[in-house]
Design a protein around this motif. Structure first.
Motif: not given
Length: 374
Positions: A135, A175-180
Motif C-alpha cells: 500500500r 499516487r494516481k494508481r492508488g498507492y500511498e
C-alpha cells in the motif's frame, strides 16, 4: 499495462489468469519430483545438483556447449548456466550468484544459497509464507545537497538532480494508481544513508526503492541494473570470497525472497520499456538496504557517464519514461502479491521451503558502507 514478464510467465497477456494455475502446477511438480541425487559439500559449501532442480520444476536438461553451458527448460522457463560462472540467466535476464556453478563429471551443481534466493522465489512464489501487502511505497532519490553523486561535466549534469526529478514524477504516477507514497527527500538536501532507512521505517512502508544513476570508466557502458542484499553467508557480487561481515544476518534479510521478486519485476520492466541493456540483478551490502523493515531494492536507471545514455537521462521526457517503467514494475509485483494472496497453493508436505533468516533490531551505529554504486 507493462510489457515486463516475471520469470514464471511466458506471456504478459496471460499474466493475471495464469498466476494461480502456475503456482499450483509448480507445487504439484514439487510433490511428484523424484530427486536424482542429494545436496553435497563442495569446498565447504552446500551445493545442489542441477538434475534435482530440473526435476522439481519438470525441466529438461541439455548441453548448449558440452562441458561449458547447460540449459534447463520447461514450457514457461529457461535457465542457462555456465560452468565456473557466478551468474545465471533466467528467461533472458541475468542474475548474479554468490558462488560459481560447479561441474562434477556431466553434472552441474548450484550453491544451495543461490538456489534458495534466486530460483526458488521466482519459480515457487506460491510456497513463500507470509505474502506482504503493498500500500505505502517509500521512494529514495539518491544523493542530494552536498552529495552530487556521479556527474557528467560535458552534459553539465549530476546524479542528485536527475534522481529527484524521476522520484517526484514516479510519486505522482504511483499516487494516481492508488498507492500511498513517502519520499526520503523532496528537495535538494543532504540525507545521511542511515537516515534514509530510518525515514522509510518510520513511514511504515511496504516497499522501498532507492533511485540512482550509474557511472563507469568505459563510456560505452549503458544499461540498468537492480541491487539487493546478499543473503547471510553469501558475498557481494564484486567479492570472490565470503568474509566475516558477509555472515551477518541483517534486518533486510528477512525479506530476501520478496526482494528477489521485486528486483526481478523492476529490472524486467525497466529494461524492456526503456529498451536498454539488461545488466541484471546484483547484490551488495548497501547501507540503505541493510536495516529496512520492508522489501527494498536500489535501481540504477542508466549510466550518466555514457554520452549517448547520459544525453537521454537528462531529458524530462526520459525521466517520465523511467518513472512509468518503474511504476509498471511495481504494478507487476503487486499483481503477483494479489494473486498469490488470493489463490495461494497449499505448501507441499514433502519438502519445506527455505526459511529467510531472522535478524536482530537494526542499529545504525553498526552499519558501515561496504560498497555502493554511485
Amino acid at each position: 499495462m507493462s510489457q515486463a514478464n516475471p520469470a514464471w510467465f511466458p506471456n504478459l497477456r496471460h499474466h493475471y489468469r495464469r498466476v494461480c494455475r502456475t503456482t499450483l502446477l509448480l507445487s504439484g511438480m514439487l510433490a511428484l519430483a523424484t530427486l536424482h541425487g542429494a545436496d553435497t559439500q563442495i569446498s565447504g559449501l552446500t551445493y545442489r545438483p542441477l538434475p534435482d532442480i530440473a526435476a522439481r520444476y519438470g525441466m529438461k536438461l541439455s548441453w548448449v556447449t558440452p562441458g561449458k553451458t547447460m540449459v534447463a527448460k520447461n514450457d514457461y522457463c529457461t535457465l542457462e548456466l555456465d560452468v565456473n560462472d557466478r551468474s545465471l540467466v533466467l528467461n533472458g535476464q541475468p542474475m548474479a550468484l554468490g558462488f560459481p556453478i560447479v561441474a562434477r563429471g556431466d553434472t552441474l551443481y548450484l550453491a544451495k544459497l543461490d538456489f534458495d534466493n534466486n530460483i526458488f522465489p521466482l519459480l515457487s512464489p506460491g510456497e513463500i509464507p507470509g505474502v506482504p501487502g503493498l500500500r505505502r511505497i517509500v521512494l529514495d532519490p539518491g544523493h542530494g545537497g552536498k552529495d552530487t553523486g556521479t556527474t557528467n561535466d560535458s552534459l553539465k549534469a549530476d546524479e542528485k538532480t536527475n534522481t529527484l526529478d524521476v522520484a517526484l514524477r514516479l510519486a505522482d504516477l504511483l499516487r494516481k494508481r492508488g498507492y500511498e507514497v513517502a519520499l526520503t527527500r523532496t528537495t535538494d538536501v543532504y540525507v545521511e544513508l542511515t537516515d534514509r532507512t530510518a525515514i522509510a521505517n518510520r513511514a511504515k512502508g511496504d516497499l522501498y526503492i532507492s533511485i540512482h544513476f550509474n557511472n563507469a570508466p568505459q563510456k560505452s557502458v549503458t544499461g540498468i541494473e537492480t541491487w539487493l542484499l546478499p543473503p547471510a553467508g553469501e558475498p557481494p557480487s564484486n567479492i570472490a570470497k565470503v568474509r566475516d561481515v558477509d555472515k551477518q544476518v541483517l534486518p533486510g534479510n528477512r525479506y530476501d525472497f520478496w526482494n528477489t521478486i521485486v528486483a526481478f519485476s523492476l529490472e524486467r520492466a525497466a529494461t524492456r520499456e526503456l529498451d536498454t541493456d539488461d545488466r541484471g540483478l546484483k547484490r551488495e551490502h548497501l547501507v540503505v538496504l541493510k536495516g529496512l523493515n520492508m522489501p527494498g531494492v536500489l535501481i540504477e536507471c542508466g549510466f550518466l557517464s555514457s554520452p549517448s545514455e547520459g544525453a537521454k537521462i537528462i531529458s524530462p521526457d526520459y525521466h517520465q519514461k523511467i518513472a512509468a517503467a518503474i511504476a509498471d514494475g511495481i504494478d507487476l509485483y503487486k499483481a503477483t502479491l494479489d494473486q498469490l494472496r488470493t489463490n495461494k497453493a497449499p505448501a507441499p508436505t514433502r519438502a519445506a521451503p527455505p526459511s529467510p533468516p531472522g535478524a536482530a533490531p537494526h542499529r545504525p551505529d553498526d552499519v558501515n558502507e561496504v560498497g555502493s554504486p554511485n
